[in-house]
Design an enzyme around this catalytic site. Structure first.
Site, PDB file in Angstrom:
ATOM      1  N   LYS A  36       3.263 -14.131  -9.727  1.00 48.11           N
ATOM      2  CA  LYS A  36       2.703 -13.974  -8.381  1.00 48.11           C
ATOM      3  C   LYS A  36       1.324 -13.327  -8.472  1.00 48.11           C
ATOM      4  CE  LYS A  36       5.122  -9.580  -8.032  1.00 48.11           C
ATOM      5  NZ  LYS A  36       6.271  -8.868  -7.522  1.00 48.11           N
TER       6      LYS A  36
ATOM      7  N   TYR B 295     -27.614   4.672  -3.990  1.00 51.56           N
ATOM      8  CA  TYR B 295     -27.537   4.883  -2.537  1.00 51.56           C
ATOM      9  C   TYR B 295     -27.273   6.344  -2.220  1.00 51.56           C
ATOM     10  CZ  TYR B 295     -27.208  -0.133  -1.612  1.00 51.56           C
ATOM     11  OH  TYR B 295     -27.465  -1.467  -1.506  1.00 51.56           O
TER      12      TYR B 295
HETATM   13  C1  LIG Z   1       6.933  -8.085  -8.424  1.00 46.42           C
HETATM   14  C2  LIG Z   1       8.371  -8.135  -8.497  1.00 46.42           C
HETATM   15  C3  LIG Z   1       9.032  -7.924  -9.721  1.00 46.42           C
HETATM   16  C4  LIG Z   1       8.342  -7.508 -10.987  1.00 46.42           C
HETATM   17  O1  LIG Z   1       8.125  -6.120 -11.013  1.00 46.42           O
HETATM   18  P1  LIG Z   1       7.404  -5.398 -12.233  1.00 46.42           P
HETATM   19  O2  LIG Z   1       7.483  -3.962 -11.950  1.00 46.42           O
HETATM   20  O3  LIG Z   1       6.020  -5.912 -12.251  1.00 46.42           O
HETATM   21  O4  LIG Z   1       8.155  -5.797 -13.439  1.00 46.42           O
HETATM   22  C5  LIG Z   1      10.402  -8.135  -9.750  1.00 46.42           C
HETATM   23  N1  LIG Z   1      11.075  -8.491  -8.642  1.00 46.42           N
HETATM   24  C6  LIG Z   1      10.482  -8.658  -7.437  1.00 46.42           C
HETATM   25  C7  LIG Z   1      11.293  -9.022  -6.261  1.00 46.42           C
HETATM   26  C8  LIG Z   1       9.113  -8.474  -7.327  1.00 46.42           C
HETATM   27  O5  LIG Z   1       8.517  -8.626  -6.142  1.00 46.42           O
END
Ligand SMILES: *Cc1c(COP(=O)(O)O)cnc(C)c1O
Length: 833
Positions: free
Chosen positions: A501, A727
């Site tokens: 993702k 700045y």
């Molecule tokens: C992002 C996510 C993970 C992965 O988590 P990490 O801490 O990056 O390993 C697992 N399960 C769900 C539902 C997530 O949204």
């Protein structure tokens, strides 16, 4: 030449079935790397996670007819195959290759040590290739699997062999010794790192010395005290076999008496001159490197050249010409939507085959193009060499070949005969560049593979998409390592879902997915449907779960075979309706349960009605039931985690019972995999850990750094006392100061909160604080304490030497936010070691 019968004789196995005596030339261990089915022997390796016997049927269908097995097989499935049965396939592989090795009576150099093995091997090749027909390990093939594959390459025409050996556990070197059986040994050095699997450094050194049990000569550096002691006692015990054939030592040192006594090491701009005494005679070399590692590697090679009696003038000349070895294959964005793989360092069949593997792994474009120079490899006639190249191209599905060089052009008929391969030839790189028309390259994956003398980097420059000089480098080999590392924490049949993702946590889309698909991960997960659609368009065929399926994307989900997460009755009803309209049946979905995170998911009270709805329809098929932990990384939240785990057990059990068929249950993320092994269940969801970030302390030191964010210095300024920077004129020079302006700002994802010295970057290995306020596209660093910084110098924003965890602490956030916040204008460059 081998066939099933002669191999069985060597292995003393049982020839379960013999139907022919086709000759066997190749050993195949990885079913994905099948090139020569007719002449390959498939040896399925059995590991706790993977039993390669499962690929036999597929390989048989593809034309493989020789198998070595350690399980019962149904012979009726393989009517035309030769099948040898042994107790243990890995052991049989070792025995077979050891027997192969013992047919040759040429000098074999064996290299081991903590660092530098591959460089020493490649440099010896560069130094000696004019004198001998050399066979050597491909890349860093030095494991229990890599060594046999390397040594199996030995052919009658070879005059010298160079192999490297590495181990991760006691007892392994014994196997490798039998296979390599080196006459000459090189022990490169001893690292500080404490390795898992060994009690201490001494145990590890002694284990490695086993490689030289039967050697005539051992080259080593006396300046490592533990190594020096271990070599001495090894020499006095094992090495004293009998008078004629005892082990001879060739030591070198910068500090004490040694056979090669290094007297001085002088570095200037980009060369190092090394003076030494060998047999009381003064000698010197100059190498085009100045770093410690290269100096040490070069001295090992030098000692061997002197031992071999090479002329000092010849040694000097060749040492001057040593070149950096290409440890990596780079994947970049090319012009006209092309992907570009650059490997313009060498050209021989072994490295071509490895590069073609990487090219084949790329699914993003249907057209695969190879730009190839003459193959520089002795020992074969040109015709048979290019016939072999042609066969490789056909096997790996190359659609377009551009051959550059006199030899390959001379053999162009061989390639013109190939079906489905368009070819074009040029006598030289100049000729190609003169005729170069960028429009001829459109949406294809291009591999540039050429020997150094062809200067293919000039072609690379023309095909590469230009972008601003801030880049995020992604090490694909490190991702592979991290995935394997987490797999090693799992029970053998626990599945793995990989989270891609948010643009794979900022590191890329299809590039990462291609690798994960290749590695045989079970599932991919994206947040939104459009990410999944993009992956499908780029040739990703494995199952993909979508965590946030919006009704407006249901049609895309159905069309692209994406698998939605169902987290509420409302989503369930809407999606059911859409499936009904599509006419599909048993469409795969994933049920999300809320066990305490209170983000998305069904609650305990919903289970009964959910079960009722799901059992009343054949439109959906539940593939998995899952939940998410609120604090798997935090020991303070372990009670909550246990409570969530328990509740999940109850809820999923109830639902599963109602469904009446098997579903996959999963709840842990990266930190949970290690910290809560009892919750690994049927599958785990690996995210941040795969990208090399430790979300819990327990994995520290076991993961490899994946991403490196780099930029460059645009300008250096010298300020007088009292002058200000940036700045708001908030930074004022208290004394004369030097400032470097670098090409990164908050629009690239570098948090503005790191202004006023909170953030620091590495220049020349030293930390430089941010001076003043960070601007949109640029910021200034105070480099007063770092001498000789120039325009164009590299600046590391984060990476191995400056972990992203550190940077996120400075910014008061977490690595997830930094990684996913790196903007899309920062070019991603992928590489494989
Ligand atoms: C992002 C996510 C993970 C992965 O988590 P990490 O801490 O990056 O390993 C697992 N399960 C769900 C539902 C997530 O949204």
């Amino acid at each position: 030449m081998y066939n099933a019968e002669s191999i069985n004789k060597i292995l003393k196995g049982e020839l379960l079935q013999q139907t022919g005596s086709s000759s066997i030339e190749h050993i195949l261990l990885d079913s994905r790397k099948l090139n020569f089915p007719e002449s390959s022997l498939f040896i399925p390796i059995v590991s706790p996670r993977r039993n390669a016997h499962q690929y036999m049927e597929e390989l048989y269908r593809k034309g493989v007819s020789n198998f070595l097995v350690s399980e019962d097989v149904n012979l009726a499935l393989y009517p035309k195959a030769n099948i040898i049965h042994v107790k243990d396939t890995l052991q049989a592989l070792h025995t077979l290759v050891a027997a192969h090795r013992h047919q040759f009576h040429i000098p074999v150099i064996g290299i081991t040590g903590s660092n530098g093995k591959t460089t020493v091997k490649e440099w010896l090749y560069q130094l000696l290739e004019k004198d001998y027909n050399i066979v050597r390990s491909p890349k860093s093939y030095n494991s229990q699997i890599g060594v046999p594959l390397s040594v199996w390459q030995m052919k009658p025409e070879n005059e010298l062999a160079i192999f490297e050996a590495g181990i991760s556990q006691p007892g392994e070197m014994m196997n490798l010794e039998k296979i390599i059986h080196p006459n000459i040994g090189i022990f490169t050095n001893v690292g500080e790192a404490h390795d898992e699997g060994f009690l201490n450094v001494r145990q590890k050194v002694n284990e490695k010395l086993v490689l030289f049990m039967k050697s005539e000569l051992l080259i080593y550096c006396k300046d490592y005290p533990v190594l020096n002691e271990c070599v001495s006692s090894f020499h006095n015990t094992v090495g004293k076999r009998d008078k004629e054939n005892s082990l001879q030592l060739l030591s070198w040192s910068r500090k004490m008496e040694a056979d090669l006594r290094v007297i001085s090491v002088d570095r200037n701009d980009n060369h190092t001159r090394i003076d030494a005494l060998y047999k009381s005679e003064p000698h010197y070399i100059r190498i085009p490197f100045i770093d410690e590692g290269s100096i040490e590697n070069a001295i090992h090679c030098w000692a061997l050249m002197l031992y071999l009696g090479k002329d000092p003038e010849v040694i000097r000349q060749r040492m001057e010409g040593l070149t950096n070895i290409a440890m990596r294959l780079e994947l970049k964005q090319g012009i006209n939507n092309c992907s570009l793989i650059n490997d313009s360092y060498n050209s021989d069949l072994g490295s071509l085959s490895i590069a073609l593997d990487f090219l084949q792994q790329q699914q993003q474009h249907p057209t695969r193009t190879l730009i190839l120079s003459d193959i520089l490899q002795s020992g074969k006639s040109d015709a048979s060499l290019y016939e072999e190249v042609a066969r490789l191209l056909q096997k790996r599905g190359i659609n377009k070949l551009i051959g550059i060089g006199k030899n390959i052009t001379h053999q162009k008929k061989i390639f013109q005969l190939l079906d489905n391969v368009k070819s074009q030839f040029f006598n030289s790189t100049e000729e190609f560049i003169r005729d170069f028309n960028p429009q001829e390259f459109q949406s294809e994956t291009i591999l540039i593979k050429g020997a150094r003398v062809f200067e293919f980097e000039r072609i690379g420059k023309r095909l590469e998409q230009k972008a601003h000089q801030t880049i995020l480098e992604i090490n694909l080999s490190a991702i592979q390592h991290n995935v394997k590392q987490f797999q090693s924490y799992l029970k053998p049949d626990t599945k793995m879902m990989a989270m891609v993702k948010a643009f794979s946590y900022g590191s890329g889309s299809f590039e990462i997915a291609n690798l994960l698909q290749f590695l045989g991960v079970d599932y991919l997960t994206v947040a939104y449907a459009d990410e999944g659609v993009d992956l499908r368009r780029s040739g990703i065929t494995m199952p993909i779960m979508v965590m946030n399926p919006e009704p407006s994307t249901f049609d895309a989900i159905l069309q692209c075979d994406l698998e939605p997460e169902i987290y509420s009755m409302h989503v369930l009803q809407q999606f059911l309706e859409e499936v009904r309209l599509s006419g599909k049946k048993e469409f795969p979905v994933h049920i999300k349960l809320d066990t305490g995170m209170h983000r998305l998911g069904f609650e305990e009270k919903d289970i009964a009605s959910l079960a009722e709805m799901l059992t009343a329809t054949d439109l959906l098929k539940v593939k998995s039931i899952f939940s998410h932990l609120a604090g798997s990384e935090d020991p303070k939240l372990d009670a909550l985690t246990r409570k969530q785990g328990k509740l999940f057990g109850e809820m999923s059990h109830e639902l599963q019972k109602a469904l009446g068929y098997g579903v996959i249950r999963h709840i842990v993320n990266s930190a949970g995999i290690y910290r809560h092994p009892d919750l690994q269940l049927d599958m785990v969801r690996l995210g941040i850990g795969m990208y090399g970030v430790n979300s819990s302390r327990e994995t520290q030191g076991q993961l490899r750094n994946v991403s490196t964010l780099k930029t460059t210095v645009a300008q250096v300024k010298h300020l007088k006392t009292g002058e200000t920077v940036g700045y708001g004129a908030t930074w004022k020079a208290k004394a004369p100061a030097t400032i470097a302006t670098v090409r990164i700002g908050y629009a690239d994802g570098y948090p503005r909160a790191l202004s006023h010295g909170k953030g620091k970057m590495l220049i020349h290995g030293k930390l430089a604080p941010v001076a003043g306020i960070i601007a949109m596209d640029m910021l200034m660093l105070d480099i007063t304490a770092i001498p000789n910084v120039e325009e164009g110098d590299e600046v590391i924003v984060f990476g191995e030497a400056l972990p992203v965890e550190e940077l996120s602490k400075w910014a008061g956030t977490i690595p997830y936010e930094i990684l996913t916040g790196i903007s899309q204008r920062v070019k991603r460059v992928y590489f494989q070691e």
